[in-house]
Design a protein around this motif. Structure first.
Motif, short mmCIF file in Angstrom:
data_model
loop_
_atom_site.label_atom_id
_atom_site.label_comp_id
_atom_site.label_asym_id
_atom_site.label_seq_id
_atom_site.Cartn_x
_atom_site.Cartn_y
_atom_site.Cartn_z
N UNK A 121 0.83 -1.21 0.00
CA UNK A 121 0.00 0.00 0.00
C UNK A 121 0.86 1.26 0.00
N UNK A 122 1.94 1.26 0.78
CA UNK A 122 2.84 2.41 0.79
C UNK A 122 3.44 2.64 -0.60
N UNK A 123 3.84 1.57 -1.25
CA UNK A 123 4.42 1.68 -2.60
C UNK A 123 3.39 2.23 -3.58
N UNK A 124 2.17 1.74 -3.50
CA UNK A 124 1.10 2.20 -4.39
C UNK A 124 0.81 3.68 -4.17
N UNK A 125 0.70 4.09 -2.91
CA UNK A 125 0.43 5.51 -2.61
C UNK A 125 1.57 6.39 -3.12
N UNK A 126 2.79 5.95 -2.91
CA UNK A 126 3.96 6.72 -3.38
C UNK A 126 3.93 6.86 -4.90
N UNK A 127 3.64 5.78 -5.60
CA UNK A 127 3.56 5.83 -7.07
C UNK A 127 2.45 6.75 -7.53
N UNK A 128 1.29 6.67 -6.87
CA UNK A 128 0.17 7.54 -7.24
C UNK A 128 0.52 9.01 -7.01
N UNK A 129 1.20 9.29 -5.91
CA UNK A 129 1.59 10.67 -5.60
C UNK A 129 2.57 11.19 -6.66
N UNK A 130 3.53 10.38 -7.04
CA UNK A 130 4.49 10.80 -8.08
C UNK A 130 3.77 11.07 -9.38
N UNK A 131 2.88 10.18 -9.78
CA UNK A 131 2.14 10.36 -11.02
C UNK A 131 1.32 11.66 -10.96
N UNK A 132 0.64 11.90 -9.86
CA UNK A 132 -0.16 13.12 -9.73
C UNK A 132 0.72 14.36 -9.79
N UNK A 133 1.85 14.34 -9.10
CA UNK A 133 2.75 15.49 -9.12
C UNK A 133 3.32 15.73 -10.52
N UNK A 134 3.66 14.66 -11.21
CA UNK A 134 4.19 14.81 -12.58
C UNK A 134 3.12 15.37 -13.53
N UNK A 135 1.88 14.92 -13.36
CA UNK A 135 0.78 15.46 -14.18
C UNK A 135 0.63 16.95 -13.93
N UNK A 136 0.61 17.35 -12.66
CA UNK A 136 0.49 18.78 -12.32
C UNK A 136 1.67 19.58 -12.87
N UNK A 137 2.85 18.98 -12.85
CA UNK A 137 4.03 19.64 -13.40
C UNK A 137 3.88 19.83 -14.91
N UNK A 138 3.45 18.80 -15.61
CA UNK A 138 3.28 18.89 -17.07
C UNK A 138 2.18 19.87 -17.46
N UNK A 139 1.17 20.00 -16.59
CA UNK A 139 0.09 20.95 -16.86
C UNK A 139 0.50 22.38 -16.54
N UNK A 140 1.66 22.54 -15.94
CA UNK A 140 2.13 23.87 -15.59
C UNK A 140 1.56 24.40 -14.29
N UNK A 141 0.89 23.54 -13.53
CA UNK A 141 0.30 23.96 -12.26
C UNK A 141 1.34 24.10 -11.15
N UNK A 142 2.39 23.27 -11.23
CA UNK A 142 3.47 23.31 -10.24
C UNK A 142 4.79 23.16 -10.97
N UNK A 143 5.87 23.45 -10.29
CA UNK A 143 7.22 23.18 -10.79
C UNK A 143 7.77 22.10 -9.88
N UNK A 144 7.77 20.85 -10.36
CA UNK A 144 8.15 19.70 -9.54
C UNK A 144 9.66 19.65 -9.36
N UNK A 145 10.09 19.97 -8.17
CA UNK A 145 11.50 19.92 -7.79
C UNK A 145 11.59 19.30 -6.40
N UNK A 146 12.78 18.89 -5.99
CA UNK A 146 12.93 18.40 -4.61
C UNK A 146 12.47 19.44 -3.57
N UNK A 147 12.72 20.71 -3.85
CA UNK A 147 12.27 21.76 -2.92
C UNK A 147 10.75 21.82 -2.84
#
Length: 101
Positions: free
Chosen positions: A21-47
């Protein structure tokens, strides 16, 4: 189920399910953050991940999480949740750093 019946949990199976479950949640979070980054909603960086982690930690810190009459139990539970969140976001941050878009 009878009151006389007992249920035994297999510790290895429970840990395996939690880990999955932890792995699944982590993967889902990464996918969501990458989608938001590609849409220009966020700038996905370690910061950015650190900022999200701080926001989650703040909400947990403000939340009663559990309703126990024991302040020690509440404190220990909250510390455990915060520790797990920190580990979760450290892994997300490392992933973003090691795998830039």
């Amino acid at each position: 189920m009878n009151e006389d019946e007992s249920v035994e949990l297999d510790a290895v199976a429970a840990v395996a399910r939690i880990t999955a479950l932890e792995m699944l949640v982590r993967q889902m979070m990464i996918v969501q953050l990458r989608i938001l980054d590609r849409m220009g909603e966020i700038k996905l960086t370690p910061d950015y991940v650190k900022t999200v982690a701080a926001a989650y930690a703040e909400k947990v810190d403000e939340s009663p999480i559990i309703e126990s009459n024991s302040p020690e139990v509440n404190y220990e539970f909250k510390v455990n949740v915060l520790h797990n969140l920190e580990r979760f976001f450290d892994e997300l941050e490392a992933h973003v750093r090691d795998n830039p878009a």
